[in-house]
Design a protein around this motif. Structure first.
Motif, short mmCIF file in Angstrom:
data_model
loop_
_atom_site.label_atom_id
_atom_site.label_comp_id
_atom_site.label_asym_id
_atom_site.label_seq_id
_atom_site.Cartn_x
_atom_site.Cartn_y
_atom_site.Cartn_z
N ASN A 108 0.83 -1.19 0.00
CA ASN A 108 0.00 0.00 0.00
C ASN A 108 0.88 1.25 0.00
O ASN A 108 1.67 1.46 0.92
CB ASN A 108 -0.90 -0.02 1.24
CG ASN A 108 -1.90 1.13 1.25
OD1 ASN A 108 -2.08 1.82 0.26
ND2 ASN A 108 -2.55 1.33 2.39
N ALA A 109 0.70 2.08 -1.03
CA ALA A 109 1.48 3.31 -1.16
C ALA A 109 0.57 4.49 -0.89
O ALA A 109 -0.11 4.99 -1.80
CB ALA A 109 2.09 3.40 -2.56
N LEU A 110 0.53 4.95 0.36
CA LEU A 110 -0.31 6.09 0.70
C LEU A 110 0.20 7.34 -0.03
O LEU A 110 1.39 7.62 -0.07
CB LEU A 110 -0.32 6.31 2.20
CG LEU A 110 -1.12 5.27 3.01
CD1 LEU A 110 -0.96 5.50 4.49
CD2 LEU A 110 -2.60 5.29 2.62
N TYR A 111 -0.75 8.09 -0.58
CA TYR A 111 -0.45 9.13 -1.56
C TYR A 111 0.27 10.33 -0.96
O TYR A 111 1.15 10.92 -1.60
CB TYR A 111 -1.77 9.58 -2.18
CG TYR A 111 -1.68 10.35 -3.46
CD1 TYR A 111 -1.50 9.68 -4.68
CD2 TYR A 111 -1.79 11.74 -3.49
CE1 TYR A 111 -1.46 10.37 -5.87
CE2 TYR A 111 -1.74 12.43 -4.67
CZ TYR A 111 -1.58 11.75 -5.87
OH TYR A 111 -1.52 12.44 -7.05
N GLY A 112 -0.12 10.71 0.24
CA GLY A 112 0.47 11.89 0.87
C GLY A 112 -0.48 13.06 0.89
O GLY A 112 -1.24 13.29 -0.06
N VAL A 128 2.70 10.23 -9.53
CA VAL A 128 2.64 9.27 -10.64
C VAL A 128 4.03 8.70 -10.91
O VAL A 128 4.20 7.48 -11.11
CB VAL A 128 2.05 9.95 -11.89
CG1 VAL A 128 2.27 9.08 -13.13
CG2 VAL A 128 0.57 10.23 -11.69
N GLU A 129 5.03 9.56 -10.90
CA GLU A 129 6.40 9.10 -11.13
C GLU A 129 6.84 8.08 -10.07
O GLU A 129 7.41 7.03 -10.39
CB GLU A 129 7.35 10.31 -11.12
CG GLU A 129 8.81 9.97 -11.32
CD GLU A 129 9.71 11.19 -11.22
OE1 GLU A 129 10.91 11.02 -10.91
OE2 GLU A 129 9.20 12.32 -11.42
N VAL A 167 -5.85 8.32 -10.62
CA VAL A 167 -4.39 8.25 -10.45
C VAL A 167 -3.86 6.95 -11.06
O VAL A 167 -2.84 6.96 -11.77
CB VAL A 167 -4.02 8.33 -8.96
CG1 VAL A 167 -2.55 8.03 -8.75
CG2 VAL A 167 -4.38 9.70 -8.40
N ILE A 168 -4.53 5.85 -10.79
CA ILE A 168 -4.10 4.56 -11.31
C ILE A 168 -4.04 4.58 -12.83
O ILE A 168 -3.10 4.04 -13.44
CB ILE A 168 -5.04 3.45 -10.79
CG1 ILE A 168 -4.83 3.26 -9.28
CG2 ILE A 168 -4.81 2.13 -11.52
CD1 ILE A 168 -5.90 2.43 -8.61
N ALA A 169 -5.01 5.22 -13.47
CA ALA A 169 -5.00 5.31 -14.93
C ALA A 169 -3.79 6.10 -15.43
O ALA A 169 -3.18 5.74 -16.46
CB ALA A 169 -6.29 5.97 -15.41
N LYS A 170 -3.40 7.15 -14.71
CA LYS A 170 -2.23 7.93 -15.11
C LYS A 170 -0.94 7.15 -14.93
O LYS A 170 -0.01 7.28 -15.73
CB LYS A 170 -2.17 9.22 -14.31
CG LYS A 170 -3.26 10.22 -14.65
CD LYS A 170 -3.17 11.44 -13.73
CE LYS A 170 -4.32 12.41 -13.99
NZ LYS A 170 -4.30 13.57 -13.06
N VAL A 171 -0.87 6.34 -13.88
CA VAL A 171 0.34 5.55 -13.64
C VAL A 171 0.54 4.53 -14.76
O VAL A 171 1.67 4.25 -15.19
CB VAL A 171 0.26 4.85 -12.27
CG1 VAL A 171 1.47 3.95 -12.05
CG2 VAL A 171 0.19 5.89 -11.16
N ASP A 172 -0.56 3.95 -15.22
CA ASP A 172 -0.53 3.08 -16.39
C ASP A 172 0.42 1.88 -16.20
O ASP A 172 1.27 1.60 -17.04
CB ASP A 172 -0.13 3.87 -17.64
CG ASP A 172 -0.39 3.11 -18.94
OD1 ASP A 172 -1.27 2.24 -18.95
OD2 ASP A 172 0.32 3.39 -19.93
N ARG A 173 0.22 1.19 -15.09
CA ARG A 173 0.93 -0.07 -14.84
C ARG A 173 -0.10 -1.11 -14.43
O ARG A 173 -0.99 -0.85 -13.62
CB ARG A 173 1.96 0.09 -13.72
CG ARG A 173 3.12 1.03 -14.04
CD ARG A 173 4.04 0.45 -15.11
NE ARG A 173 5.27 1.22 -15.25
CZ ARG A 173 5.40 2.29 -16.04
NH1 ARG A 173 4.36 2.74 -16.75
NH2 ARG A 173 6.56 2.93 -16.11
#
Length: 261
Positions: A108-112, A128-129, A167-173
């Motif tokens: 789990n990567a909490l966004y901040g 995203v990076e 956000v998940i769509a922008k990360v595109d993984r």
């Protein structure tokens, strides 16, 4: 349904490395943790002690948070914050060490939180990076990075499933997925039943607590079992994280022992 105990919000009357045995004593065989160390880069000895506690108790680690800053102090992740980004990046290698030692595959990567004076768009680009960096790293252990909407902190920008999915769509993984915490979604006013219908097959993980109160199932008014059952009917195949605050002496009294392992 298969359950995993979040031993960072439950069993907190014990030191971290005693909690896996407490999980086992309660009849469970799986646990998840927020980041269990004080710093993003614990020593090898600290990691070995944590892994040893899990092994000694016979408990499988099913989920682990990346370093998220001072959670008791209100921080909710550092990956979108320019001044803290290096802490998140330095944390990736220790996460991988734990993953390889335990077989854990969900992170789990909490966004901040938003930072006063910083451009939100710049924070989002950095997030995203860093999520791409984390996803590429945990792919080596067949791991999944989870993105979670959170309640109770106005400065945290991801509040609904739609926020996280954007956000998940922008990360595109392919290995970045939604963490559907039914409590947080409900507390933020999201339509949880609709989220289940539209996205259950894509959930990376489910966590539960009742609302109001964030306590044991049955202490509030959420139809948690109904949402879980429907998620599984629609294709969710993971475990259910018990991430609630204990309001009674036995926080697991609601769940018959034969259903825990």
């Amino acid at each position: 349904m298969s359950y995993t105990v979040n031993a960072s919000i439950l069993l907190t009357d014990r030191p971290v490395n005693e909690r896996p045995q407490a999980v086992a004593d309660a009849g469970f065989t799986r646990a998840e943790f927020w980041w269990p160390f004080q710093t993003p880069t614990p020593s090898d000895a600290e990691i070995e002690d944590f892994v040893g506690a899990l092994d000694g108790a016979g408990v499988q680690l099913t989920g682990l948070n990346f370093y998220a800053g001072d959670m008791p102090g209100g921080e909710r992740g550092v990956l979108s914050q320019e001044s803290r980004s290096e802490e998140f990046r330095a944390n990736i290698d220790p996460v991988l060490k734990i993953a390889r030692a335990t077989g854990c595959k969900a992170f789990n990567a909490l966004y901040g939180n938003r930072v006063d004076g910083e451009n939100p768009a710049a924070q989002d680009r950095l997030a995203v990076e860093n999520l791409r960096r984390a996803a590429d790293a945990v792919a080596a252990v067949d791991g999944v990075v989870l993105v979670e909407p959170v309640s109770g902190t106005d400065a945290y920008p991801l509040k609904t499933a739609a926020d996280a999915l954007a956000v998940i769509a922008k990360v595109d993984r392919d290995n970045v997925k939604l963490l559907a915490d039914f409590y947080h979604l409900a507390a933020n006013g999201d339509d949880v039943a609709r989220v289940v219908e539209d996205h259950a097959a894509e959930f990376g993980h489910i966590q539960i607590a009742d609302h109001p109160g964030r306590n044991e199932p049955g202490t509030g008014d959420l139809p948690l079992e109904q949402w879980i059952t429907r998620s599984e009917e629609l294709g969710y195949q993971g475990v259910i994280g018990l991430e609630y605050k204990a309001s009674q002496e036995d926080p697991f009294a609601w769940l018959p022992r034969e259903r825990r392992s």
